[in-house]
Design a protein around this motif. Structure first.
Motif, PDB file in Angstrom:
ATOM      1  N   VAL A 359      70.849  10.542  -2.658  1.00  0.00           N
ATOM      2  CA  VAL A 359      71.620  10.564  -3.903  1.00  0.00           C
ATOM      3  C   VAL A 359      70.641  10.764  -5.047  1.00  0.00           C
ATOM      4  CG1 VAL A 359      73.176   9.294  -5.428  1.00  0.00           C
ATOM      5  CG2 VAL A 359      73.365   9.029  -2.936  1.00  0.00           C
ATOM      6  N   LYS A 360      70.788  11.865  -5.753  1.00  0.00           N
ATOM      7  CA  LYS A 360      69.835  12.190  -6.819  1.00  0.00           C
ATOM      8  C   LYS A 360      69.931  11.217  -7.992  1.00  0.00           C
ATOM      9  CE  LYS A 360      68.493  15.867 -10.020  1.00  0.00           C
ATOM     10  NZ  LYS A 360      68.769  17.232 -10.505  1.00  0.00           N
ATOM     11  N   GLY A 361      71.133  10.835  -8.375  1.00  0.00           N
ATOM     12  CA  GLY A 361      71.299   9.903  -9.486  1.00  0.00           C
ATOM     13  C   GLY A 361      70.665  10.422 -10.758  1.00  0.00           C
ATOM     14  N   ASP A 362      69.927   9.544 -11.453  1.00  0.00           N
ATOM     15  CA  ASP A 362      69.300   9.952 -12.721  1.00  0.00           C
ATOM     16  C   ASP A 362      67.829  10.313 -12.526  1.00  0.00           C
ATOM     17  OD1 ASP A 362      68.288   7.399 -12.262  1.00  0.00           O
ATOM     18  OD2 ASP A 362      68.297   6.861 -14.391  1.00  0.00           O
ATOM     19  N   GLN A 363      67.494  10.728 -11.308  1.00  0.00           N
ATOM     20  CA  GLN A 363      66.118  11.140 -11.035  1.00  0.00           C
ATOM     21  C   GLN A 363      65.716  12.308 -11.939  1.00  0.00           C
ATOM     22  OE1 GLN A 363      63.479  10.324  -8.373  1.00  0.00           O
ATOM     23  NE2 GLN A 363      62.556  11.407 -10.098  1.00  0.00           N
ATOM     24  N   ALA A 364      64.627  12.130 -12.670  1.00  0.00           N
ATOM     25  CA  ALA A 364      64.101  13.201 -13.518  1.00  0.00           C
ATOM     26  C   ALA A 364      63.135  14.066 -12.725  1.00  0.00           C
ATOM     27  CB  ALA A 364      63.390  12.610 -14.731  1.00  0.00           C
ATOM     28  N   GLN A 365      63.082  15.343 -13.068  1.00  0.00           N
ATOM     29  CA  GLN A 365      62.174  16.306 -12.454  1.00  0.00           C
ATOM     30  C   GLN A 365      62.230  16.213 -10.912  1.00  0.00           C
ATOM     31  OE1 GLN A 365      58.738  14.988 -14.927  1.00  0.00           O
ATOM     32  NE2 GLN A 365      58.490  17.147 -15.417  1.00  0.00           N
ATOM     33  N   TYR A 366      63.438  16.263 -10.400  1.00  0.00           N
ATOM     34  CA  TYR A 366      63.609  16.204  -8.949  1.00  0.00           C
ATOM     35  C   TYR A 366      63.108  17.491  -8.307  1.00  0.00           C
ATOM     36  CZ  TYR A 366      65.783  16.035  -4.365  1.00  0.00           C
ATOM     37  OH  TYR A 366      65.995  16.050  -3.001  1.00  0.00           O
ATOM     38  N   THR A 367      62.262  17.338  -7.298  1.00  0.00           N
ATOM     39  CA  THR A 367      61.696  18.489  -6.596  1.00  0.00           C
ATOM     40  C   THR A 367      62.092  18.544  -5.128  1.00  0.00           C
ATOM     41  OG1 THR A 367      59.692  17.263  -5.968  1.00  0.00           O
ATOM     42  CG2 THR A 367      59.658  18.430  -8.096  1.00  0.00           C
ATOM     43  N   GLY A 368      62.617  17.423  -4.618  1.00  0.00           N
ATOM     44  CA  GLY A 368      62.879  17.326  -3.186  1.00  0.00           C
ATOM     45  C   GLY A 368      61.702  16.758  -2.409  1.00  0.00           C
ATOM     46  N   PHE A 369      60.636  16.359  -3.147  1.00  0.00           N
ATOM     47  CA  PHE A 369      59.432  15.860  -2.478  1.00  0.00           C
ATOM     48  C   PHE A 369      58.917  14.615  -3.202  1.00  0.00           C
ATOM     49  CE2 PHE A 369      59.638  20.453  -1.909  1.00  0.00           C
ATOM     50  CZ  PHE A 369      59.552  20.566  -0.530  1.00  0.00           C
ATOM     51  N   TYR A 370      58.535  13.597  -2.397  1.00  0.00           N
ATOM     52  CA  TYR A 370      57.993  12.354  -2.935  1.00  0.00           C
ATOM     53  C   TYR A 370      56.653  12.033  -2.268  1.00  0.00           C
ATOM     54  CZ  TYR A 370      62.600  11.335  -4.974  1.00  0.00           C
ATOM     55  OH  TYR A 370      63.764  11.384  -5.710  1.00  0.00           O
ATOM     56  N   CYS A 371      55.877  11.211  -2.955  1.00  0.00           N
ATOM     57  CA  CYS A 371      54.597  10.745  -2.384  1.00  0.00           C
ATOM     58  C   CYS A 371      54.884   9.823  -1.196  1.00  0.00           C
ATOM     59  CB  CYS A 371      53.798   9.983  -3.430  1.00  0.00           C
ATOM     60  SG  CYS A 371      53.458  10.862  -4.961  1.00  0.00           S
ATOM     61  N   LYS A 372      54.295  10.120  -0.062  1.00  0.00           N
ATOM     62  CA  LYS A 372      54.532   9.294   1.117  1.00  0.00           C
ATOM     63  C   LYS A 372      53.452   8.254   1.351  1.00  0.00           C
ATOM     64  CE  LYS A 372      56.299  10.867   5.029  1.00  0.00           C
ATOM     65  NZ  LYS A 372      56.488  11.495   6.373  1.00  0.00           N
ATOM     66  N   LYS A 373      52.202   8.563   1.098  1.00  0.00           N
ATOM     67  CA  LYS A 373      51.092   7.738   1.572  1.00  0.00           C
ATOM     68  C   LYS A 373      51.247   6.249   1.257  1.00  0.00           C
ATOM     69  CE  LYS A 373      47.573  11.354   1.728  1.00  0.00           C
ATOM     70  NZ  LYS A 373      46.354  11.934   1.114  1.00  0.00           N
ATOM     71  N   TYR A 374      51.685   5.940   0.058  1.00  0.00           N
ATOM     72  CA  TYR A 374      51.808   4.535  -0.327  1.00  0.00           C
ATOM     73  C   TYR A 374      53.236   4.158  -0.699  1.00  0.00           C
ATOM     74  CZ  TYR A 374      46.723   4.343  -0.208  1.00  0.00           C
ATOM     75  OH  TYR A 374      45.406   4.381   0.215  1.00  0.00           O
ATOM     76  N   THR A 375      54.204   4.949  -0.242  1.00  0.00           N
ATOM     77  CA  THR A 375      55.576   4.604  -0.565  1.00  0.00           C
ATOM     78  C   THR A 375      55.957   3.319   0.176  1.00  0.00           C
ATOM     79  OG1 THR A 375      57.724   5.669  -0.963  1.00  0.00           O
ATOM     80  CG2 THR A 375      56.904   5.749   1.280  1.00  0.00           C
ATOM     81  N   PRO A 376      56.769   2.440  -0.435  1.00  0.00           N
ATOM     82  CA  PRO A 376      57.152   1.197   0.241  1.00  0.00           C
ATOM     83  C   PRO A 376      58.097   1.466   1.409  1.00  0.00           C
ATOM     84  CG  PRO A 376      58.306   1.405  -1.848  1.00  0.00           C
ATOM     85  CD  PRO A 376      57.315   2.536  -1.800  1.00  0.00           C
ATOM     86  N   LEU A 377      58.017   0.616   2.414  1.00  0.00           N
ATOM     87  CA  LEU A 377      58.848   0.746   3.605  1.00  0.00           C
ATOM     88  C   LEU A 377      59.912  -0.342   3.656  1.00  0.00           C
ATOM     89  CD1 LEU A 377      56.263   1.614   6.408  1.00  0.00           C
ATOM     90  CD2 LEU A 377      57.751   3.160   5.131  1.00  0.00           C
ATOM     91  N   ASN A 393      54.846  -5.343  -3.835  1.00  0.00           N
ATOM     92  CA  ASN A 393      54.410  -4.486  -2.733  1.00  0.00           C
ATOM     93  C   ASN A 393      52.943  -4.754  -2.450  1.00  0.00           C
ATOM     94  OD1 ASN A 393      56.748  -2.670  -1.972  1.00  0.00           O
ATOM     95  ND2 ASN A 393      56.729  -2.417  -4.195  1.00  0.00           N
ATOM     96  N   TYR A 394      52.523  -4.534  -1.223  1.00  0.00           N
ATOM     97  CA  TYR A 394      51.245  -5.126  -0.812  1.00  0.00           C
ATOM     98  C   TYR A 394      50.330  -4.206  -0.008  1.00  0.00           C
ATOM     99  CZ  TYR A 394      54.122  -5.667   3.363  1.00  0.00           C
ATOM    100  OH  TYR A 394      54.954  -5.426   4.443  1.00  0.00           O
ATOM    101  N   ASP A 395      50.615  -2.920   0.058  1.00  0.00           N
ATOM    102  CA  ASP A 395      49.687  -2.046   0.780  1.00  0.00           C
ATOM    103  C   ASP A 395      48.396  -1.896  -0.019  1.00  0.00           C
ATOM    104  OD1 ASP A 395      51.105  -1.483   3.101  1.00  0.00           O
ATOM    105  OD2 ASP A 395      52.246   0.118   2.147  1.00  0.00           O
ATOM    106  N   ASN A 396      47.275  -2.114   0.645  1.00  0.00           N
ATOM    107  CA  ASN A 396      45.983  -1.933  -0.003  1.00  0.00           C
ATOM    108  C   ASN A 396      45.783  -0.464  -0.374  1.00  0.00           C
ATOM    109  OD1 ASN A 396      45.514  -4.625   0.438  1.00  0.00           O
ATOM    110  ND2 ASN A 396      44.101  -4.316   2.157  1.00  0.00           N
ATOM    111  N   PHE A 397      44.939  -0.239  -1.351  1.00  0.00           N
ATOM    112  CA  PHE A 397      44.656   1.127  -1.799  1.00  0.00           C
ATOM    113  C   PHE A 397      43.218   1.485  -1.465  1.00  0.00           C
ATOM    114  CE2 PHE A 397      43.097   4.082  -5.121  1.00  0.00           C
ATOM    115  CZ  PHE A 397      43.894   5.177  -4.800  1.00  0.00           C
ATOM    116  N   MET A 398      43.024   2.551  -0.699  1.00  0.00           N
ATOM    117  CA  MET A 398      41.682   3.006  -0.358  1.00  0.00           C
ATOM    118  C   MET A 398      41.134   3.828  -1.524  1.00  0.00           C
ATOM    119  SD  MET A 398      41.976   3.936   3.701  1.00  0.00           S
ATOM    120  CE  MET A 398      43.642   4.603   3.610  1.00  0.00           C
TER     121      MET A 398
END
Length: 519
Positions: A359-377, A393-398
């Protein structure tokens, strides 16, 4: 500046980073006169400087610079103007105030530690004192490097400011880099050369000799590229940087995780396959935790994760977020067929089968692609653990990965030892494709820069890699023309890639701070 620096006193600054050696109780009642007496006091003072690494997603240089680069747009909600301002390089009052406050707080705490440590009775344990001092020098260099990259012309402060002495003029970039280089040289020389396999789990996230050498190499490549200089302020030469990076590669015990996708929790093949929060590739890994359990004042959760998460919805294995830093399709298309880094780095709404449920909702500048590496699960999300998904959120950042060091090594050795440079980039590409048939014959820096874009995508390095190749290269990459005006981007070369100094700081400085050109 006065409001920021005057407020930072020793009472009450000792907040926990929340993991392993950084788990220490906050101090709210000890005065400066009673502190810095024992090794335990010194340790807590050092932890206070470390804790600033966690602070605030809006002040996070990795997020800011990714949005400013060609690989991401601002994203967020339709009213989240701040992110689009970073994306489009336009003025917004106090847009960068969080970063300014963060870095000067960290610098203050490191300076305070270095000022007071000689008064601590270490009872003959000179090795511990030497290590603590080296860590503080690294942290000060780390904070200043981020600060000077963002703002260019900043006050150089090497001692804690006292009341009535808050108006400090901006220093030349050379002066700031001289301090950074000197701090890193001292840190690299004085930190113990403990290989990765021998680092106790309780010290995960703590600065090592290898982190200092790796950051030294990064500073050299950025400064000499951006300012077109042969060395770093007469302190770090190319030979110094090459020796340091080769030392990390050959002697640190760090190495590549066998499969790229298992570097990150959101892309790992399974829970069991995930390499872990402090894996063999993370040479300097910033620690985060959910243990504040909704207490936002703790500032030890990974705020960037909620910012880049898919906006406002739980989708498949991914948990909800704010939809910031939407990924440019050009980055997704830049990966060659068979490159495991594409799907490990980027969520494709269509490619992962979510077109009918998203659901796009009020997403600005929607491209169909999001950052995966540190996205929350969804699995193990902060809400279910008793925290708050907004802050915990608690994933460490390298912050520095071994693959980055290999590519720095390839760049540094390119003109003097092509065989060594070739071997370093081969290791990166072999891991990416899972075979040796996708190697390239290395002959130019441009090949290395493209490899860095793919290998280190969405990790906060792309913008700086563009700037150190020159304003024309940066503009050619970042400029974007589209039928939708939301995606029309024009990099303003007159700013030299620098960000705007917060207006409130300029107003408080009594004329000692001047705004950067172009702002």
């Amino acid at each position: 500046m006065k409001k920021i620096l005057a407020a930072i006193i020793i009472t009450g600054v000792m907040s926990s980073c929340g993991k392993k050696f950084l788990e220490t109780l906050p101090i709210n009642t000890i005065t400066e006169e009673d502190f810095y007496k024992t090794p335990t006091d010194a340790y807590k003072g050092l932890v206070a400087a470390y804790s600033v690494l966690n602070w605030d997603g809006f002040g996070n240089i990795s997020l800011t610079s990714e949005i400013a680069s060609d690989d991401c747009f601002g994203g967020g909600g339709s009213s989240d103007n701040g992110w689009s301002q970073w994306d489009k390089s336009v003025r917004m009052t106090d847009l960068n105030s969080n970063a300014w406050k963060k870095y000067y707080t960290g610098i203050y705490r490191a300076n305070k530690f270095l000022q007071k440590v000689d008064g601590v009775n270490f009872k003959g344990d000179d090795a511990t004192k030497k290590r603590y001092v080296a860590e503080a020098h690294f942290l000060r260099a780390y904070f200043y490097f981020d600060l000077v990259r963002m703002f260019g012309h900043v006050p150089l402060i090497t001692i804690p400011l006292e009341p009535g002495n808050y108006t400090v003029p901006q220093a030349s970039a050379d002066s700031v880099y001289h301090l950074i280089a000197s701090d890193l040289k001292q840190a690299a020389a004085d930190l113990p050369a403990t290989p990765y396999s021998s680092i106790p789990a309780a010290e995960n996230g703590r600065v090592t000799k290898w982190a200092a050498e790796a950051l030294l190499g990064r500073v050299f490549l950025y400064y000499t590229g951006y300012y077109s200089k042969p060395d770093v302020a007469g302190v770090i030469t190319q030979a110094d940087a090459t020796t340091a990076i080769d030392d990390v590669i050959n002697n640190s015990g760090y190495s590549l995780v066998p499969k790229y996708q298992n570097l990150f929790r959101a892309s790992a093949e399974s829970k069991e396959a995930y390499a872990g929060q402090n894996n063999q590739e993370g040479i300097f890994t910033i620690q985060f935790t959910y243990l504040a359990l909704g207490d936002q004042s703790q500032q030890n959760g990974n705020r960037v994760q909620v910012m880049i998460g898919i906006r406002g919805q739980v989708l498949g294995p991914y948990y909800k977020g704010w939809g910031g830093a939407t990924v440019n399709e050009s980055l997704y298309r830049a990966f060659a067929p068979g490159d495991s880094r594409q799907t490990a780095s980027i969520i494709s709404i269509n490619g992962e089968g979510y077109a009918n449920t998203f659901v796009k909702g009020d997403q600005a500048q929607y491209t169909g692609f999001y950052c995966k590496k540190y996205t929350p699960l969804k699995d193990g999300n902060a809400d279910d653990l008793g925290g708050n998904f907004q802050t915990d959120n608690y994933d460490n950042f390298m912050a520095i990965r071994f693959a980055d060091v290999l590519l720095m090594g390839a760049e540094l050795n390119l003109g003097s030892n092509i065989a060594k440079a070739q071997g370093y980039i081969d290791r990166v590409r072999d891991r990416a494709f899972g075979d040796q048939t996708h190697r390239i014959t290395l002959s130019s820096k441009a090949q290395i820069m493209e490899e860095r874009r793919l290998e280190l995508s969405l990790e906060g390095l792309r913008y700086w890699d563009l700037l150190r190749q020159g304003m024309s290269v940066a503009k050619n990459a970042i400029d974007n023309t589209a039928t939708d005006p939301a995606f029309n981007i024009s990099f303003r070369s007159e700013t030299n890639g620098l960000f705007s100094i917060p207006e409130t700081q300029i107003n408080l400085s009594n004329g000692s701070l001047k705004q950067n050109t172009g702002w």
